[in-house]
Scaffold this active site. Structure first.
Site, short mmCIF file in Angstrom:
data_model
loop_
_atom_site.label_atom_id
_atom_site.label_comp_id
_atom_site.label_asym_id
_atom_site.label_seq_id
_atom_site.Cartn_x
_atom_site.Cartn_y
_atom_site.Cartn_z
CB SER A 156 -1.01 0.10 1.44
OG SER A 156 -1.28 1.42 1.06
CE1 TYR A 170 -3.72 -2.08 4.49
CE2 TYR A 170 -3.62 0.19 4.41
CZ TYR A 170 -4.19 -0.93 3.65
OH TYR A 170 -4.20 -1.49 2.83
N1 LIG Z 1 -8.53 -0.43 -2.29
C1 LIG Z 1 -7.22 0.74 -2.16
O1 LIG Z 1 -7.56 1.58 -2.12
C2 LIG Z 1 -6.26 -0.09 -1.97
C3 LIG Z 1 -5.02 0.70 -1.02
C4 LIG Z 1 -3.88 0.00 -1.05
C5 LIG Z 1 -4.05 -1.90 -0.81
N2 LIG Z 1 -5.17 -2.03 -0.93
C6 LIG Z 1 -4.93 -3.99 -0.83
O2 LIG Z 1 -5.25 -3.88 -1.65
C7 LIG Z 1 -6.19 -5.51 -1.05
C8 LIG Z 1 -7.21 -5.58 -1.22
O3 LIG Z 1 -8.05 -4.79 -0.47
P1 LIG Z 1 -9.57 -4.33 -1.23
O4 LIG Z 1 -9.28 -2.66 -1.03
O5 LIG Z 1 -9.65 -4.64 -2.18
O6 LIG Z 1 -10.47 -4.63 0.02
P2 LIG Z 1 -11.76 -5.33 0.41
O7 LIG Z 1 -12.13 -5.31 -1.34
O8 LIG Z 1 -12.49 -5.65 1.50
O9 LIG Z 1 -11.52 -7.13 0.02
C9 LIG Z 1 -10.47 -7.97 0.19
C10 LIG Z 1 -10.52 -9.15 0.07
O10 LIG Z 1 -10.34 -9.79 1.29
C11 LIG Z 1 -10.90 -11.26 1.41
N3 LIG Z 1 -10.55 -11.39 3.30
C12 LIG Z 1 -10.49 -10.51 3.78
N4 LIG Z 1 -10.46 -11.27 5.00
C13 LIG Z 1 -9.99 -12.27 4.52
C14 LIG Z 1 -9.73 -13.85 5.70
N5 LIG Z 1 -9.00 -13.74 7.23
N6 LIG Z 1 -8.85 -14.80 5.01
C15 LIG Z 1 -8.96 -14.50 3.59
N7 LIG Z 1 -9.55 -13.68 2.52
C16 LIG Z 1 -9.90 -12.57 3.41
C17 LIG Z 1 -12.00 -10.79 1.79
O11 LIG Z 1 -13.06 -11.82 1.52
P3 LIG Z 1 -13.17 -12.00 2.69
O12 LIG Z 1 -14.18 -10.81 3.49
O13 LIG Z 1 -14.42 -13.16 2.34
O14 LIG Z 1 -13.21 -13.01 3.41
C18 LIG Z 1 -11.87 -9.87 -0.01
O15 LIG Z 1 -11.63 -10.64 -0.99
C19 LIG Z 1 -5.52 -5.32 0.21
O16 LIG Z 1 -4.41 -5.97 0.78
C20 LIG Z 1 -5.26 -4.27 0.97
O17 LIG Z 1 -4.82 -3.58 1.88
C21 LIG Z 1 -6.35 -0.98 -1.25
#
Ligand SMILES: NC(=O)c1ccc[n+]([C@@H]2O[C@H](COP(=O)([O-])OP(=O)(O)OC[C@H]3O[C@@H](n4cnc5c(N)ncnc54)[C@H](OP(=O)(O)O)[C@@H]3O)[C@@H](O)[C@H]2O)c1
Length: 264
Positions: A156, A170
């Protein structure tokens, strides 16, 4: 330039016949990456905790290629091992591991609880490590000197600049994941496995929904490129890192943020 020593444009990005695991592929950034890999010809396994969400995502993504969804709670060591076993049971080989599943916890400093450290560190830092450990034999089997296996960790920009939100565990977990990326890159390079991280800026997802609802326009305006991230921005960098085009990169942290942190 000697003909035959370089790839055609299609060969540079074609991933036909490769196998990938994308954790957290049921929605958000994981789904963006899974779609991109499927379109490039990869057979993709996605995973998340919620079995129903997994099934729905599998149905949605199957339009783009061969996808299989496996529910697993990756915050638990034994679940990482179980998933690794399932993913490699048929071939014993894995070309691409995308450690994307992640969690965030926002709370002011004064009340930031212990559980916010354990929950976030277990999933964002320990789980990628356990998956690499369990999948190493399969990654070693897949990788060659010319075409290494690939590990892509989703970090991130919260680990590159100082985030606006009080998400202490985080941003710390992501900084540690960036460092783990470099540590593993050095060790695994000679074993024909590259290890890189992508550091996303703001992308629409469940994790970011509340922030983008409230501050989306402000955040977009603050980016030199004046927008938030799109599906193709994430699919593109993942395909690049997984493809022949990205075969000579390892230990890199690639910010995909429209310039928010890179020009801060
Ligand atoms: N979106 C952004 O702007 C952003 C920015 C920087 C970094 N990121 C990073 O990108 C990655 C994806 O984030 P996102 O924004 O797409 O978030 P999100 O929409 O909340 O998706 C998270 C995914 O991880 C799964 N997950 C959560 N807890 C889990 C667990 N204990 N075991 C297995 N799977 C799990 C969720 O499914 P379930 O809830 O069904 O388990 C979902 O598929 C993360 O590492 C996040 O830190 C995102």
């Amino acid at each position: 330039m000697i003909k035959g020593q370089f790839a055609t444009h299609a060969e540079l990005f074609d991933l036909s016949g490769k196998r990938a695991l994308v954790t957290g592929g049921s929605r958000g950034i994981g789904m963006m990456i899974a779609r991109g890999l499927l379109q490039a010809g990869v057979r993709v396994v996605i995973s998340s905790r919620n079995a129903e969400a997994c099934a729905q995502a599998q149905e949605q993504l199957s339009e783009f290629g061969d996808v299989w969804a496996v529910p697993a709670d990756l915050s638990r060591h034994e679940e990482c091992a179980r998933l690794a076993h399932l993913v490699t049971a048929d071939s014993g080989s894995l070309d691409i591991l995308v450690n994307n599943a992640g969690a965030m916890w926002d709370e002011p400093l004064a009340t930031f609880p212990d559980v916010a450290w354990d929950t976030v560190i277990d999933l964002n830092l320990k789980s990628p490590f356990w998956l690499v450990q369990a999948l190493l034999p399969a990654l070693r089997t897949a990788g060659t000197a010319d075409d290494p296996a690939r590990i892509i960790n989703i970090g991130s920009i919260a680990a590159i600049h100082i985030p606006q939100r009080p998400n202490y565990s985080y941003s710390s977990s992501k900084a540690a994941l960036h460092q783990l990326t470099r540590v593993l890159a050095k060790e695994l390079g000679p074993q024909h496995i590259t290890v890189n991280a992508v550091a996303p800026g703001p992308f629409p997802s469940t994790m970011m929904a509340a922030t983008l609802d409230e501050f989306g326009e402000e955040i977009a305006a603050s980016a030199p490129l004046r927008r938030i991230g799109r599906d193709d921005d994430m699919a593109g960098v993942a395909v690049f890192l997984a493809s022949r085009a990205g075969a000579y990169l390892t230990g890199t942290i690639v910010p995909v943020d429209g310039g928010i942190a890179t020009t801060a």
